[in-house]
Design an enzyme around this catalytic site. Structure first.
Site, mmCIF file in Angstrom:
data_model
loop_
_atom_site.group_PDB
_atom_site.id
_atom_site.type_symbol
_atom_site.label_atom_id
_atom_site.label_comp_id
_atom_site.label_asym_id
_atom_site.label_seq_id
_atom_site.Cartn_x
_atom_site.Cartn_y
_atom_site.Cartn_z
ATOM 1 N N ASP A 256 9.611 2.293 -0.564
ATOM 2 C CA ASP A 256 10.406 2.277 -1.805
ATOM 3 C C ASP A 256 10.846 3.650 -2.333
ATOM 4 O OD1 ASP A 256 10.304 -0.479 -1.903
ATOM 5 O OD2 ASP A 256 8.525 -0.532 -3.177
ATOM 6 N N ARG B 204 -3.656 -6.731 -0.648
ATOM 7 C CA ARG B 204 -3.701 -6.467 -2.092
ATOM 8 C C ARG B 204 -4.993 -7.102 -2.591
ATOM 9 N NH1 ARG B 204 1.778 -4.507 -2.814
ATOM 10 N NH2 ARG B 204 3.091 -5.529 -1.298
ATOM 11 N N ASP C 286 2.344 3.482 -5.358
ATOM 12 C CA ASP C 286 1.793 3.894 -6.658
ATOM 13 C C ASP C 286 0.652 2.984 -7.128
ATOM 14 O OD1 ASP C 286 3.571 1.834 -7.091
ATOM 15 O OD2 ASP C 286 4.420 2.686 -8.926
ATOM 16 N N THR D 268 5.089 4.250 1.387
ATOM 17 C CA THR D 268 5.821 3.110 0.831
ATOM 18 C C THR D 268 7.294 3.249 1.194
ATOM 19 O OG1 THR D 268 6.601 2.046 -1.200
ATOM 20 C CG2 THR D 268 5.906 4.313 -1.429
ATOM 21 N N ARG E 220 11.725 -3.577 -5.543
ATOM 22 C CA ARG E 220 11.489 -4.425 -6.717
ATOM 23 C C ARG E 220 11.880 -3.706 -8.000
ATOM 24 N NH1 ARG E 220 5.554 -5.913 -6.011
ATOM 25 N NH2 ARG E 220 5.882 -4.500 -4.306
ATOM 26 N N ASP F 51 9.460 5.480 -4.410
ATOM 27 C CA ASP F 51 9.367 5.458 -5.874
ATOM 28 C C ASP F 51 8.148 6.197 -6.429
ATOM 29 O OD1 ASP F 51 7.536 3.668 -4.904
ATOM 30 O OD2 ASP F 51 8.013 2.062 -6.304
ATOM 31 N N GLY G 210 1.908 -2.561 0.275
ATOM 32 C CA GLY G 210 2.871 -2.969 1.303
ATOM 33 C C GLY G 210 2.813 -2.043 2.503
HETATM 34 P P1 ATP Z 1 4.039 -0.795 -2.436
HETATM 35 O O1 ATP Z 1 4.717 0.225 -3.305
HETATM 36 O O2 ATP Z 1 4.456 -0.691 -1.025
HETATM 37 O O3 ATP Z 1 4.053 -2.179 -2.991
HETATM 38 P P2 ATP Z 1 1.479 -0.267 -3.632
HETATM 39 O O4 ATP Z 1 0.359 0.615 -3.237
HETATM 40 O O5 ATP Z 1 2.202 0.118 -4.897
HETATM 41 O O6 ATP Z 1 2.472 -0.380 -2.408
HETATM 42 P P3 ATP Z 1 0.187 -2.522 -4.954
HETATM 43 O O7 ATP Z 1 0.071 -3.931 -4.544
HETATM 44 O O8 ATP Z 1 0.808 -2.229 -6.260
HETATM 45 O O9 ATP Z 1 0.932 -1.777 -3.756
HETATM 46 O O10 ATP Z 1 -1.289 -1.864 -4.990
HETATM 47 C C1 ATP Z 1 -2.181 -2.007 -3.893
HETATM 48 C C2 ATP Z 1 -3.580 -2.290 -4.406
HETATM 49 O O11 ATP Z 1 -4.016 -1.219 -5.244
HETATM 50 C C3 ATP Z 1 -3.725 -3.539 -5.287
HETATM 51 O O12 ATP Z 1 -3.918 -4.723 -4.578
HETATM 52 C C4 ATP Z 1 -4.957 -3.224 -6.122
HETATM 53 O O13 ATP Z 1 -6.147 -3.533 -5.444
HETATM 54 C C5 ATP Z 1 -4.872 -1.716 -6.290
HETATM 55 N N1 ATP Z 1 -4.288 -1.425 -7.601
HETATM 56 C C6 ATP Z 1 -3.006 -1.568 -7.991
HETATM 57 N N2 ATP Z 1 -2.828 -1.243 -9.282
HETATM 58 C C7 ATP Z 1 -4.061 -0.893 -9.732
HETATM 59 C C8 ATP Z 1 -4.586 -0.457 -10.989
HETATM 60 N N3 ATP Z 1 -3.780 -0.301 -12.047
HETATM 61 N N4 ATP Z 1 -5.902 -0.165 -11.068
HETATM 62 C C9 ATP Z 1 -6.691 -0.288 -10.000
HETATM 63 N N5 ATP Z 1 -6.283 -0.709 -8.795
HETATM 64 C C10 ATP Z 1 -4.991 -1.011 -8.648
#
Ligand code: ATP
Length: 333
Positions: free
Chosen positions: A131, A76, A107, A129, A175, A133, A15
């Protein structure tokens, strides 16, 4: 000490969050200042797999610090989350001579970064982020702007709720984490704050609180609901039916992600971005940056992902105590 990187890449993932641009700018300009080459990868891991990248110079990040969103774009990618996806990404980076990557995200992005580091690519993560978190840091880029944006919107809804003697349920982002709801709820004097970490789904408690407050002369009732709990519209119907008080739901949604970043978000992003470039230049790998205990530090990514973060019980206790002050007046009489 492993060999330092001479050519690095930077990407934003997951995000978007206000302040990401300030972080990109800091990575780029700090790295260039140290004689490194910098590549910008567009649209996160998805863009990396599609080889959407370009060489960056100091002008590439001009006029970006004050802008919300991310000039590199974000996305994503389910392909990247697979073993084959991460291997392909590492091969692309090696083919292009990119020796390390600064990754700005939440994360989920950290988990992706960990996978990339296991494929032999040095990575440094920056917490971007709204969040808040991520356990290894008291601060994530975007949170400050997001809570201020939400707080201003909630204040406006509060004005009209008081005038019409309404109950308002305002749904804010988060979330799995209730930090935005907690901060906004306390900052706007909400009567009830529903956090994913704490909410018991007992609506009767809220209904009783509204009825009690009405009897004591309160003209509005503000409920801050976290996205992770959701169902604000159906909740408003049930609450209106049970209390007889007109009840409306407002879902703030994506407006909380946008807007010009606050000074705090820009400053922390600047320090963290520069710190990431320093770590890569020194040859560190598999690190993430946090602001913990009053200082900027770096952690092993896996260690950081295993750390636990909980809403402090005292904050929650205070939030409840302050929202019930009218009932206390009656007890005191
Ligand atoms: P936000 O907290 O703002 O949602 P985020 O980084 O947690 O941000 P995610 O959509 O969870 O957002 O992760 C971003 C991208 O990281 C995913 O689209 C995916 O490509 C990669 N990713 C997420 N989880 C994993 C995982 N367990 N292993 C490998 N790649 C991952």
């Amino acid at each position: 000490m492993p060999k330092g990187c001479k050519k690095i890449a930077v990407l934003t993932s997951g995000g978007d969050a206000p302040g990401m641009n300030a972080a990109i700018r800091a990575v780029v300009r700090r790295a260039l200042g140290k004689g490194l080459k910098v590549v910008g990868i567009e649209k996160g891991y998805k863009g990396l797999l599609a080889e959407e990248m370009f060489d960056m110079n100091a002008r590439s990040v001009a006029d970006a610090i004050q802008k919300g969103g991310t000039i590199l774009g974000t996305a994503r990618s389910s392909e990247f989350a697979t073993d084959e996806g991460k291997k392909k990404a590492a091969d692309i980076l090696r083919k292009r001579g990119i020796e390390g990557v600064a990754i700005i995200g939440g994360d989920g992005s950290y988990r992706g970064a960990l996978g990339l580091s296991r494929e032999g690519i040095p990575v440094v993560c920056i917490p971007g982020t709204i969040d808040l978190d991520i356990a290894c840091t008291d601060y994530t880029i975007g949170f400050d702007t997001a809570v201020n944006t939400a707080m201003e919107a909630i204040d406006k809804v509060r004005d009209t709720s008081s005038s019409h003697e309404r109950c308002s349920i305002i749904e804010v982002m988060g979330r799995n984490a209730g930090y935005i709801a907690l901060w906004c709820g306390v900052a706007t004097g909400a009567e009830d704050i529903l956090l994913p970490e704490k909410y018991d789904f007992n609506e009767q408690n809220i209904i009783n609180h509204i009825i009690e407050s009405r009897k004591l002369g309160k003209t509005h009732h503000l409920i801050i609901n976290a996205e992770g709990i959701g169902h604000s519209t159906s909740m408003s119907r049930r609450i209106e039916a049970a209390t007889g008080m007109e009840t409306r739901a407002t879902i703030l949604g994506y407006m909380q992600r946008g807007g010009s970043p606050s000074c705090k978000d820009r400053f922390y992003a600047a320090i963290m971005g520069a710190y990431a470039a320093d770590l890569l230049e020194e040859g560190n790998c598999n690190r993430c940056i946090g602001y913990l205990g009053g200082e900027f530090r770096d952690f092993d990514i896996e260690e950081a992902l295993n750390m636990k973060k909980e809403i402090p019980e005292y904050y929650y206790d205070v939030s409840k105590a302050l929202s019930r002050s009218i009932a206390n007046d009656r007890v005191a009489k």
